[in-house]
Design an enzyme around this catalytic site. Structure first.
Site, PDB file in Angstrom:
ATOM      1  N   GLN A 182     -10.203   9.170   0.677  1.00  0.00           N
ATOM      2  CA  GLN A 182      -9.455   9.631  -0.495  1.00  0.00           C
ATOM      3  C   GLN A 182     -10.061   9.141  -1.803  1.00  0.00           C
ATOM      4  O   GLN A 182     -10.289   9.905  -2.720  1.00  0.00           O
ATOM      5  CB  GLN A 182      -8.003   9.154  -0.429  1.00  0.00           C
ATOM      6  CG  GLN A 182      -7.178   9.973   0.507  1.00  0.00           C
ATOM      7  CD  GLN A 182      -5.741   9.514   0.545  1.00  0.00           C
ATOM      8  OE1 GLN A 182      -4.853  10.293   0.277  1.00  0.00           O
ATOM      9  NE2 GLN A 182      -5.492   8.274   0.877  1.00  0.00           N
ATOM     10  N   ARG A 203       0.122   8.882  -5.253  1.00  0.00           N
ATOM     11  CA  ARG A 203       0.557   8.371  -3.952  1.00  0.00           C
ATOM     12  C   ARG A 203       1.078   6.934  -4.064  1.00  0.00           C
ATOM     13  O   ARG A 203       1.987   6.542  -3.326  1.00  0.00           O
ATOM     14  CB  ARG A 203      -0.567   8.464  -2.921  1.00  0.00           C
ATOM     15  CG  ARG A 203      -1.856   7.719  -3.238  1.00  0.00           C
ATOM     16  CD  ARG A 203      -2.935   8.109  -2.226  1.00  0.00           C
ATOM     17  NE  ARG A 203      -4.189   7.403  -2.372  1.00  0.00           N
ATOM     18  CZ  ARG A 203      -5.213   7.793  -3.121  1.00  0.00           C
ATOM     19  NH1 ARG A 203      -5.103   8.907  -3.847  1.00  0.00           N
ATOM     20  NH2 ARG A 203      -6.348   7.096  -3.152  1.00  0.00           N
ATOM     21  N   HIS A 229      -3.607   0.423  -3.168  1.00  0.00           N
ATOM     22  CA  HIS A 229      -4.418   1.156  -2.187  1.00  0.00           C
ATOM     23  C   HIS A 229      -5.112   0.234  -1.187  1.00  0.00           C
ATOM     24  O   HIS A 229      -5.274  -0.961  -1.427  1.00  0.00           O
ATOM     25  CB  HIS A 229      -5.459   1.988  -2.927  1.00  0.00           C
ATOM     26  CG  HIS A 229      -4.877   2.882  -3.963  1.00  0.00           C
ATOM     27  ND1 HIS A 229      -4.404   4.143  -3.686  1.00  0.00           N
ATOM     28  CD2 HIS A 229      -4.646   2.687  -5.295  1.00  0.00           C
ATOM     29  CE1 HIS A 229      -3.928   4.699  -4.796  1.00  0.00           C
ATOM     30  NE2 HIS A 229      -4.054   3.832  -5.781  1.00  0.00           N
ATOM     31  N   GLU A 262      -7.460   3.313  -6.816  1.00  0.00           N
ATOM     32  CA  GLU A 262      -8.345   3.158  -5.670  1.00  0.00           C
ATOM     33  C   GLU A 262      -9.805   3.262  -6.118  1.00  0.00           C
ATOM     34  O   GLU A 262     -10.109   3.819  -7.177  1.00  0.00           O
ATOM     35  CB  GLU A 262      -8.022   4.234  -4.610  1.00  0.00           C
ATOM     36  CG  GLU A 262      -8.823   4.124  -3.323  1.00  0.00           C
ATOM     37  CD  GLU A 262      -8.657   2.804  -2.577  1.00  0.00           C
ATOM     38  OE1 GLU A 262      -9.016   1.758  -3.151  1.00  0.00           O
ATOM     39  OE2 GLU A 262      -8.205   2.822  -1.418  1.00  0.00           O
ATOM     40  N   ARG A 274       0.858  -1.184   0.000  1.00  0.00           N
ATOM     41  CA  ARG A 274       0.000   0.000   0.000  1.00  0.00           C
ATOM     42  C   ARG A 274       0.897   1.238   0.000  1.00  0.00           C
ATOM     43  O   ARG A 274       1.998   1.227   0.571  1.00  0.00           O
ATOM     44  CB  ARG A 274      -0.883   0.004   1.254  1.00  0.00           C
ATOM     45  CG  ARG A 274      -1.867   1.155   1.307  1.00  0.00           C
ATOM     46  CD  ARG A 274      -2.645   1.141   2.615  1.00  0.00           C
ATOM     47  NE  ARG A 274      -3.482   2.339   2.739  1.00  0.00           N
ATOM     48  CZ  ARG A 274      -3.841   2.867   3.886  1.00  0.00           C
ATOM     49  NH1 ARG A 274      -3.454   2.321   5.026  1.00  0.00           N
ATOM     50  NH2 ARG A 274      -4.601   3.943   3.918  1.00  0.00           N
ATOM     51  N   HIS A 275       0.429   2.298  -0.629  1.00  0.00           N
ATOM     52  CA  HIS A 275       1.190   3.544  -0.713  1.00  0.00           C
ATOM     53  C   HIS A 275       1.518   4.112   0.675  1.00  0.00           C
ATOM     54  O   HIS A 275       0.890   3.765   1.681  1.00  0.00           O
ATOM     55  CB  HIS A 275       0.397   4.582  -1.504  1.00  0.00           C
ATOM     56  CG  HIS A 275      -0.936   4.904  -0.883  1.00  0.00           C
ATOM     57  ND1 HIS A 275      -1.079   5.766   0.180  1.00  0.00           N
ATOM     58  CD2 HIS A 275      -2.184   4.454  -1.179  1.00  0.00           C
ATOM     59  CE1 HIS A 275      -2.352   5.839   0.524  1.00  0.00           C
ATOM     60  NE2 HIS A 275      -3.050   5.053  -0.273  1.00  0.00           N
ATOM     61  N   ASN A 308      -4.841  10.749   4.647  1.00  0.00           N
ATOM     62  CA  ASN A 308      -4.739   9.600   5.551  1.00  0.00           C
ATOM     63  C   ASN A 308      -4.589  10.082   6.990  1.00  0.00           C
ATOM     64  O   ASN A 308      -5.264   9.592   7.904  1.00  0.00           O
ATOM     65  CB  ASN A 308      -3.512   8.737   5.220  1.00  0.00           C
ATOM     66  CG  ASN A 308      -3.659   7.895   3.988  1.00  0.00           C
ATOM     67  OD1 ASN A 308      -2.688   7.672   3.285  1.00  0.00           O
ATOM     68  ND2 ASN A 308      -4.847   7.407   3.680  1.00  0.00           N
TER      69      ASN A 308
END
Length: 199
Positions: free
Chosen positions: A26, A69, A157, A99, A13-14, A20
């Protein structure tokens, strides 16, 4: 829904973004990494590069979401592996690894609608249902598996990974920490997740 190919893959995951940190939804909004997220991405890259430096080859190429991201996180990993281990891995992106679109909920605090969304009982206005996300996520990972020899690292994501958990028959609503790599592999007929790197 398509079936996930029975082949191992890595998932990352980023790193963290400002949204966040503020617990905002997001979705598809293209929010960049914050300073913490950049540090997390660098740490993940260094931890993965250490495996290559020890002679391991945990994955052969990287496929990322095109949202910045995730893609920038992937670039930090790619750079660390090149600098620390002298291995230059191909990096591409796939739109299906973006995402989920949360429609009108994007930019708003995460609310009590999230569980009903996973369960298929609610879809935010202008958003994407969990079933659609799952189909798209599986297609993206399968395409990554088929594009080259070896094992891919998928950089994407949190909600998308929940969809992959569903496709793997695992408990769905489990949060994956930012920039902590996991390996998904089969133990017989069962998918298992391995997380053993000190990041």
């Amino acid at each position: 829904m398509s079936q996930l190919l029975a082949r191992p893959y890595w998932f990352l995951r980023h790193g963290e973004t400002e949204w966040n940190a503020r617990h905002l939804s997001q979705g598809r909004t293209d929010i960049p990494l914050n300073d913490t997220g950049i540090a997390q991405a660098k740490r993940a890259g260094e931890a993965l590069a250490a495996l290559f430096a020890q002679g391991e080859r945990p994955f052969s190429y990287i496929v990322a979401s095109p949202l910045m991201r995730a893609y920038v996180t992937a670039e930090y990993v790619q750079q660390a592996i090149k600098e620390k281990a002298g291995v230059e891995l191909p990096l591409t992106h796939d739109r299906d690894l973006q995402e989920v679109c949360f429609g009108v909920q994007e930019g708003k605090p995460m609310g009590d609608w999230y569980n009903p969304w996973i369960e298929g009982q609610f879809v935010p206005e202008g958003g994407e249902c969990f079933e659609e996300l799952t189909t798209r996520a599986v297609q993206g990972v399968n395409r990554a598996q088929e594009q080259a020899e070896g094992v891919p690292l998928i950089v994407a994501h949190g909600a998308l990974f929940r969809a992959l958990r569903y496709a793997m028959g695992l408990e769905v609503n489990v949060r994956l920490a930012n920039a902590v790599p996991v390996k998904a592999c089969l133990d017989g007929q069962q998918w298992v997740l391995e997380q053993s790197l000190p990041v």
